[in-house]
Design a protein around this motif. Structure first.
Motif, PDB file in Angstrom:
ATOM      1  N   ALA A 270       2.501   6.446   1.678  1.00 53.52           N
ATOM      2  CA  ALA A 270       3.276   6.626   2.911  1.00 53.52           C
ATOM      3  C   ALA A 270       4.762   6.790   2.626  1.00 53.52           C
ATOM      4  CB  ALA A 270       3.042   5.442   3.849  1.00 53.52           C
ATOM      5  N   TRP A 271       5.274   6.072   1.622  1.00 51.56           N
ATOM      6  CA  TRP A 271       6.709   6.100   1.341  1.00 51.56           C
ATOM      7  C   TRP A 271       7.072   7.085   0.236  1.00 51.56           C
ATOM      8  CZ3 TRP A 271       6.899   0.042   0.974  1.00 51.56           C
ATOM      9  CH2 TRP A 271       6.704  -0.501   2.239  1.00 51.56           C
ATOM     10  N   ARG A 272       6.063   7.672  -0.412  1.00 52.17           N
ATOM     11  CA  ARG A 272       6.307   8.590  -1.529  1.00 52.17           C
ATOM     12  C   ARG A 272       7.196   7.923  -2.587  1.00 52.17           C
ATOM     13  NH1 ARG A 272       3.026  10.487   1.430  1.00 52.17           N
ATOM     14  NH2 ARG A 272       2.762  12.682   2.021  1.00 52.17           N
ATOM     15  N   SER A 273       6.810   6.709  -2.963  1.00 47.60           N
ATOM     16  CA  SER A 273       7.621   5.928  -3.897  1.00 47.60           C
ATOM     17  C   SER A 273       6.717   5.165  -4.852  1.00 47.60           C
ATOM     18  CB  SER A 273       8.516   4.951  -3.126  1.00 47.60           C
ATOM     19  OG  SER A 273       9.164   4.067  -4.000  1.00 47.60           O
ATOM     20  N   TRP A 274       7.216   4.995  -6.090  1.00 43.30           N
ATOM     21  CA  TRP A 274       6.508   4.196  -7.087  1.00 43.30           C
ATOM     22  C   TRP A 274       6.924   2.736  -7.044  1.00 43.30           C
ATOM     23  CZ3 TRP A 274       2.358   5.779  -9.592  1.00 43.30           C
ATOM     24  CH2 TRP A 274       2.149   7.151  -9.765  1.00 43.30           C
TER      25      TRP A 274
ATOM     26  N   VAL B  71      -0.853  -1.442  -1.834  1.00 48.46           N
ATOM     27  CA  VAL B  71       0.055  -0.705  -2.709  1.00 48.46           C
ATOM     28  C   VAL B  71      -0.198   0.793  -2.632  1.00 48.46           C
ATOM     29  CG1 VAL B  71       0.586  -0.249  -5.128  1.00 48.46           C
ATOM     30  CG2 VAL B  71       0.498  -2.595  -4.295  1.00 48.46           C
ATOM     31  N   VAL B  72      -1.464   1.190  -2.649  1.00 46.65           N
ATOM     32  CA  VAL B  72      -1.798   2.610  -2.547  1.00 46.65           C
ATOM     33  C   VAL B  72      -1.311   3.171  -1.218  1.00 46.65           C
ATOM     34  CG1 VAL B  72      -3.698   4.260  -2.367  1.00 46.65           C
ATOM     35  CG2 VAL B  72      -3.749   2.485  -4.138  1.00 46.65           C
ATOM     36  N   LEU B  73      -1.532   2.424  -0.143  1.00 46.41           N
ATOM     37  CA  LEU B  73      -1.100   2.876   1.175  1.00 46.41           C
ATOM     38  C   LEU B  73       0.424   2.991   1.242  1.00 46.41           C
ATOM     39  CD1 LEU B  73      -1.737   3.567   4.124  1.00 46.41           C
ATOM     40  CD2 LEU B  73      -1.668   1.107   4.635  1.00 46.41           C
ATOM     41  N   ALA B  74       1.138   1.980   0.733  1.00 46.46           N
ATOM     42  CA  ALA B  74       2.597   2.010   0.778  1.00 46.46           C
ATOM     43  C   ALA B  74       3.163   3.115  -0.103  1.00 46.46           C
ATOM     44  CB  ALA B  74       3.151   0.648   0.355  1.00 46.46           C
TER      45      ALA B  74
END
Length: 282
Positions: free
Chosen positions: A125-129, A119-122
């Protein structure tokens, strides 16, 4: 605006239905224009509540049917003992050791650590919550279903003589490893699919996720920690919860696009124009 260029249903003869001549009409038009954004959010809330209700009904029905099969010894439950016997016959020390290491990934320690890392990586990387929010909801729901299911049904696990240590003492139905893995991996795979552009890559991601989920469930049976019915229920409940979360996420995306469209092209309620028209008419 010329009458021929006006959209259909906005006029009656030469009368423009979007023009308000009375103070009460102009006030109502202003209220509707200002609340158009949260009206969409209200519909999202209603749709989400209905989706959750349908999901709860479906999950309860699936769990009830499976449990009845367990009690009556029919359906999938009839395969519980034969499948366990087959797993014990073909289980080797090397296979048991490898599956124990693998199944620890889906346990109460391994799954939270792996989920948090992904989750932290995604999110970074995606700049999304979205990964954090959806995964939190997914984990909370799957944990609640696991706890409630075990407490309500309280099914006994397979005999310890058929299990591989370390032994587990919590109720067997449903399989928490299977349910939690299905939900977390399913949600993260769904979010990943929104970022992948090539069809082959998306297919590969789905296949790998399905293999992981299936392997996690079967490993619980091979190790003698769960009956096959426990695992099947974990798959069904997990899949249903993932589908409910995907539906809620799509509704949220729809409302967000609606709000963007409303902001970029705000609805025109020509209150001032109607006031001028009223003044000139008088």
């Amino acid at each position: 605006m010329d009458q021929q260029r006006r959209p259909v249903e906005e006029t009656i003869g030469e009368r423009d239905l979007t023009q308000w001549r009375t103070p009460a009409g102009r006030a109502l038009a202003r209220v509707v224009a200002r609340t158009s954004s949260w009206t969409a959010a209200t519909w999202l809330l209603v749709a989400t509540v209905l989706a959750c209700f349908v999901g709860i009904v479906g999950l309860t029905a699936a769990a009830t049917e499976t449990y009845e099969a367990v009690v009556e010894g029919g359906g999938v439950a009839a395969l519980d003992h034969p499948v366990l016997d087959l797993a014990v016959q073909h289980r080797t020390p090397t296979l048991a050791h490898a599956l124990t290491a693998f199944t620890d990934i889906g346990g109460p320690v391994g799954m939270p650590i792996l989920s948090l890392a992904l989750v932290v990586l995604a999110s970074w990387a995606w700049r999304s919550w979205s990964p954090a929010v959806l995964t939190t909801l997914a984990a909370a729901g799957s944990l609640a279903m696991t706890v409630v299911g075990k407490q309500l049904i309280g099914r006994v696990r397979p005999p310890l003589v058929d299990a591989v240590p370390p032994f587990e003492t919590s109720p067997s139905f449903p399989s928490g490893h299977t349910l939690n893995t299905t939900v977390v991996v399913g949600v993260l795979t769904y979010l990943l699919l929104t970022r992948l552009r090539r069809r082959r890559t998306r297919i590969l991601a789905v296949v790998l996720a399905c293999c992981w989920i299936v392997a996690m469930g079967l490993s619980r049976v091979i190790l003698g920690h769960h009956w096959l019915t426990d695992v099947v229920t974990g798959w069904l409940l997990g899949l249903a919860w993932v589908l409910a979360l995907v539906l809620c996420h799509r509704l949220w995306l729809t409302v967000r696009r609606h709000r963007r469209s409303t902001t970029a092209h705000p609805p025109s309620v020509s209150v001032s124009a109607s006031a001028s028209a009223s003044a000139s008419a008088s």
